[in-house]
Enzyme design. Sequence first.
Site, short mmCIF file in Angstrom:
data_model
loop_
_atom_site.label_atom_id
_atom_site.label_comp_id
_atom_site.label_asym_id
_atom_site.label_seq_id
_atom_site.Cartn_x
_atom_site.Cartn_y
_atom_site.Cartn_z
N ASP A 235 46.95 47.06 46.73
CA ASP A 235 47.76 45.99 47.27
C ASP A 235 48.50 45.29 46.12
O ASP A 235 48.01 45.26 44.98
CB ASP A 235 46.86 44.98 47.99
CG ASP A 235 47.61 43.97 48.83
OD1 ASP A 235 47.68 44.17 50.05
OD2 ASP A 235 48.10 42.98 48.25
N ASP B 21 52.43 46.39 50.36
CA ASP B 21 53.33 45.33 49.92
C ASP B 21 53.78 45.47 48.47
O ASP B 21 54.50 44.60 47.96
CB ASP B 21 52.71 43.95 50.16
CG ASP B 21 51.24 43.87 49.78
OD1 ASP B 21 50.72 44.84 49.18
OD2 ASP B 21 50.61 42.85 50.10
N HIS C 135 41.07 39.54 50.29
CA HIS C 135 40.98 38.20 49.71
C HIS C 135 39.75 37.43 50.21
O HIS C 135 39.51 36.31 49.76
CB HIS C 135 42.23 37.39 50.02
CG HIS C 135 43.48 37.93 49.40
ND1 HIS C 135 43.58 38.23 48.06
CD2 HIS C 135 44.70 38.25 49.95
CE1 HIS C 135 44.80 38.69 47.80
NE2 HIS C 135 45.48 38.72 48.92
N HIS D 136 48.77 42.24 45.63
CA HIS D 136 47.97 41.09 45.22
C HIS D 136 46.58 41.54 44.78
O HIS D 136 46.02 42.49 45.34
CB HIS D 136 47.81 40.10 46.38
CG HIS D 136 49.10 39.59 46.94
ND1 HIS D 136 49.66 40.12 48.08
CD2 HIS D 136 49.93 38.62 46.50
CE1 HIS D 136 50.80 39.48 48.34
NE2 HIS D 136 50.98 38.57 47.40
#
Length: 341
Positions: A193, A282, A158, A195
């Site tokens: 991931d 995740d 990120h 996200h």
Amino acid sequence: MKAIFDDRQRRHDPQFRLLDGKIIENPDRPARVDVLLDGVGRAGYALTSAQDHGIAPISALHTPRYIDFLRTIHARRSALVGDLPEVVPSRTCPDRSMNYSYDTEALMAFHNADTSCPISAQSWEAIYWSAQTAVTGAKTLLLGDKTAYALCRPSGHHAYAELAGGFCFLNNSGIAAEQLRQAGHRPAILDIDVHHGNGTQGIFYDRDDVLTVSLHVDPAQFYPFFAGAACETGQGRGAGFNLNLPLARGQGDADYLATLDRALAHIDAFGASVIVVALGLDAHEGDPFQGLKVTTDGFAEIARAIASLGLPVLNVQEGGYMQPALGDNLASYLGAMGAAV
């Protein structure tokens, strides 16, 4: 497979996260390290220490003023306000194309996307060694290993060139990919991931020498919200070199693996000579973020699919938070990849 880690990464111990107007415990706790190390051991891999390759690999992707911010902001802010366990922004910058102020509160606003990245007196050392772990992983492949695992914490995908967010400060996967590119490789970054890897996309969005591919929950209703749509395909020279594959929330192994096939076909068409996997765990059905329903066995299938391209693979740890199956998921993925290469 070599597994790379530096124990100084534990020194980042964030206490703060703001959620729904409440201060809660930050999920990126040092205890994650022990669970992931257990997964490495159960996959049968010995640990190798990260090496210090200096600031240059980091500054190849991140601006000097941002690096200076990360390593000095806690001391500078503490000198002004007294005893300060962590630096956390009280606002974010609405337009980063305007004036750059060296006021400490302004710097905190400019270089943070949200409140998830508190910085303590010990944080920079952990952030630095997380990046060095990824660089060491890249060097391991350059020395001839077919695959490696970099246990990087805090995570990185990120992080933009000068913006922290989502528990991430330096873009470890991107830093590793850039080192591989500088050494003559044609890298693809495959982000699995849950996200979207918005920082990675942002860094390489106008480039055609590194392919970025991300499988993630549709950001229309999931972090990071403002990036990760299928229509975002790159710009300028990078047009067509960014691929987002959003998934509906709650999808499991079958849908995920079918989408991964599309990602791998794209990587093959790019002519990649090496893959950097932004290894988020995740997407698992038991992860606290509850985005997808990938099973522990599903992570083994993901690893085998990636290995089927026959390319060198650097696995860089991204998300995956405290829950009973976290170590099992890493052991499943690394064990399957090690057996397949």
